[in-house]
Design an enzyme around this catalytic site. Structure first.
Site, PDB file in Angstrom:
ATOM      1  N   ARG A   1       0.767  -1.109  -0.094  1.00  0.00           N
ATOM      2  CA  ARG A   1       0.041  -0.206   0.140  1.00  0.00           C
ATOM      3  C   ARG A   1       0.973   1.254   0.007  1.00  0.00           C
ATOM      4  O   ARG A   1       1.022   1.810  -1.104  1.00  0.00           O
ATOM      5  CB  ARG A   1      -1.049  -0.084   1.354  1.00  0.00           C
ATOM      6  N   ASP A   2       1.465   1.544   1.169  1.00  0.00           N
ATOM      7  CA  ASP A   2       2.238   2.873   1.127  1.00  0.00           C
ATOM      8  C   ASP A   2       3.380   2.649   0.246  1.00  0.00           C
ATOM      9  O   ASP A   2       4.101   3.795  -0.212  1.00  0.00           O
ATOM     10  CB  ASP A   2       2.583   3.076   2.742  1.00  0.00           C
TER      11      ASP A   2
ATOM     12  N   HIS B   1       5.094   4.547  12.366  1.00  0.00           N
ATOM     13  CA  HIS B   1       5.410   4.634  10.966  1.00  0.00           C
ATOM     14  C   HIS B   1       6.325   5.657  10.532  1.00  0.00           C
ATOM     15  O   HIS B   1       6.000   6.841  10.774  1.00  0.00           O
ATOM     16  CB  HIS B   1       3.825   4.840  10.232  1.00  0.00           C
TER      17      HIS B   1
ATOM     18  N   HIS C   1       9.278   7.474   7.935  1.00  0.00           N
ATOM     19  CA  HIS C   1      10.030   7.669   6.735  1.00  0.00           C
ATOM     20  C   HIS C   1      11.473   8.167   6.955  1.00  0.00           C
ATOM     21  O   HIS C   1      11.917   8.930   7.992  1.00  0.00           O
ATOM     22  CB  HIS C   1       9.207   8.485   5.775  1.00  0.00           C
TER      23      HIS C   1
ATOM     24  N   CYS D   1       5.886  10.640  -0.224  1.00  0.00           N
ATOM     25  CA  CYS D   1       4.411  11.165  -0.042  1.00  0.00           C
ATOM     26  C   CYS D   1       4.481  12.385  -0.932  1.00  0.00           C
ATOM     27  O   CYS D   1       5.489  13.065  -1.519  1.00  0.00           O
ATOM     28  CB  CYS D   1       4.995  12.059   1.352  1.00  0.00           C
TER      29      CYS D   1
ATOM     30  N   ASN E   1       9.620   4.860   2.951  1.00  0.00           N
ATOM     31  CA  ASN E   1       9.411   4.443   4.279  1.00  0.00           C
ATOM     32  C   ASN E   1      10.627   3.830   4.600  1.00  0.00           C
ATOM     33  O   ASN E   1      11.645   3.413   3.920  1.00  0.00           O
ATOM     34  CB  ASN E   1       8.341   3.183   4.106  1.00  0.00           C
TER      35      ASN E   1
END
Lengths: 303, 303
Positions: free
Chosen positions: B18-19, B210, B212, B243, B252
């Site tokens: 997903r991300d 979460h 980055h 992002c 990430n």
């Protein structure tokens, strides 16, 4: 972990002029290296590994150490360190007026022989001699233990080995012991373990750490070192530097990225982060490659 | 800091499908995304953010969520999460058989409006509705607080804001609260502070982080989160992901690099690091770009 709970101060030792440059494809002139040092001093850096007194035929990037030392700004409180591996190097270092002598002892025999042409035991004998002579000349001397976290040829370095070398440093009156993760394999639990062993083995010496970010553990290791009370962290403006025995090494931890993490976590260094980020970018233009540091790409925060 | 002193376990939630993929220039087919999920499950991953039920016209990379969910391996103990932003997304998520619902609430109004077209207050109203409906359907729901460490438009996020959102999560019965450093500006001291505030505000919920690695603080933040007792860390195989509001974001934190640091520091995850490193490299061939992860370049250690 104390970070974020109490106000701390950590000294950041700028190794860009030496470890940052010594493996770069493009050799910088002494004038460029003086300009780099001037920028660091202006940004507030107070300890700089400025030069290496190894054989310039073996490491041409470090040629002209005497010329560099003649040109560095002499500012109150700024201390210049020179890397020394033998008696000849020490004589050059003392003649050139360094404030500190840094002797590198590699913790594993195979790496020591490939890197410096001597076994660890032979290098320790040289260490005793260099330390005594430096002290006779009134110059402080520290030991950097290279491959302290692991060796590309022998695997993990036994932690007892680090303690043994730190005891030899202490016995010869080292003002500082540095544990260097030369090939960038270290992890936070090792930092904690080796930190405690080194402090026990060399209680009179300050403890310094040297990290590379080869496997993305460099900044977490630095955080752990500060948390363990390490007095000094090495870093390199722009994050340049590598290791000829670790080809994928991505360089020293970058001074500007380290400052971002430390300053925003309440750990003061006295160094201007934005000025170092500019210096990292400037160094990239001299070396014809982008700085590995991320701050210069992403920008500070808050903007 | 407890790391290196006691044996710990941390759950790593794989967000690559997903991300990791939602902002990539190249959209992967549902079959490729299923293959990615299969690789992660085979490597031992037990929680995976598999899909997003946002409008596929707005995020074409996430199209075919239902098809992905039809194809994922149903293995005992493996839980699939789907991202949901509204009632329509929840209905799709429930129909597709996700094991968990993840609702993203952005902590700053400006970012929330630009990213999701609603204010934070409006999103919180949606959260209450989604959470009630998910619970009525017997599906656990968690809240991810985005921009928890800082906003590209508003600067630092007031920590009281995070506590306020976590209280809303707790009030609606969230099984988990995640603090997301969406733009990669967080530092360890913030992790410590926000962790304590979130645990106080949402004592019944598990705490997930979460990160980055935009400014090279991602792994140090992860280390601090584990040290603070966080139950779960997000990471993405290969370190893909970015992002749209932080163009220099480097993705990430990479699952393989995180595993290297954790496993060698005595923190177990149950995941095979080498298999994830291979998956990161494989994903790079699909996306036509090298994985940001460093482990695949530098290799494991000891070899």
């Amino acid at each position: 972990m104390r970070i974020g709970l109490v106000r701390l101060h950590t000294t950041v030792l700028e190794v860009g002029p030496r470890d940052g440059l010594q493996n770069e494809a493009k050799a910088l002139s002494p004038d460029d290296r003086i300009a780099l040092i001037e920028r660091c001093v202006e940004a507030g850096v107070r300890r700089i590994e400025a030069v290496s007194f190894v054989n310039p035929k073996r490491v041409p990037q470090m040629a002209g150490a005497e010329e560099v030392m003649k040109g560095v700004p002499r500012v109150e409180g700024v201390s210049y360190s020179g890397l020394v591996l033998n008696r000849r190097g020490l004589d050059r270092a003392l003649d050139s007026g360094v404030d500190e002598v840094n002797v590198v002892v590699v913790a594993s025999d195979t790496f020591s022989q490939r890197n410096q042409g001597v076994t660890t035991a032979e290098m320790l004998a040289a260490w005793d001699d260099i330390a005594a002579s430096a002290h006779a000349a009134g110059v402080p001397v520290g030991m950097t233990i290279a491959a302290a976290f692991g060796c590309p040829f022998e695997g993990e370095t036994p932690p007892e080995r680090i303690a043994e070398l730190a005891r030899r440093a202490e016995a010869a009156g080292a003002f500082e012991v540095a544990l260097a993760d030369t090939i960038g394999v270290g992890v936070p639990a090792q930092v904690r373990d080796l930190s405690r062993r080194a402090k026990e083995a060399a209680p009179s010496a300050a403890l310094r750490f040297h990290f590379h970010n080869t496997r993305n553990t460099g900044y977490a290791n630095a955080l752990t070192a500060v948390d363990e009370g390490a007095a000094v962290l090495d870093a390199s403006a722009g994050g340049f530097g590598g290791c000829p025995f670790a080809p994928a090494a991505t360089g020293n931890i970058a001074t500007e990225d380290l400052l971002y993490m430390l300053h925003r976590s309440g750990v003061a260094t006295g160094i201007d982060m934005a000025a170092i980020a500019e210096t990292g970018a400037w160094l990239g233009t001299l070396l014809d490659k982008p700085a590995p540091a991320l701050l210069g790409r992403a920008g500070g925060f808050p903007a």
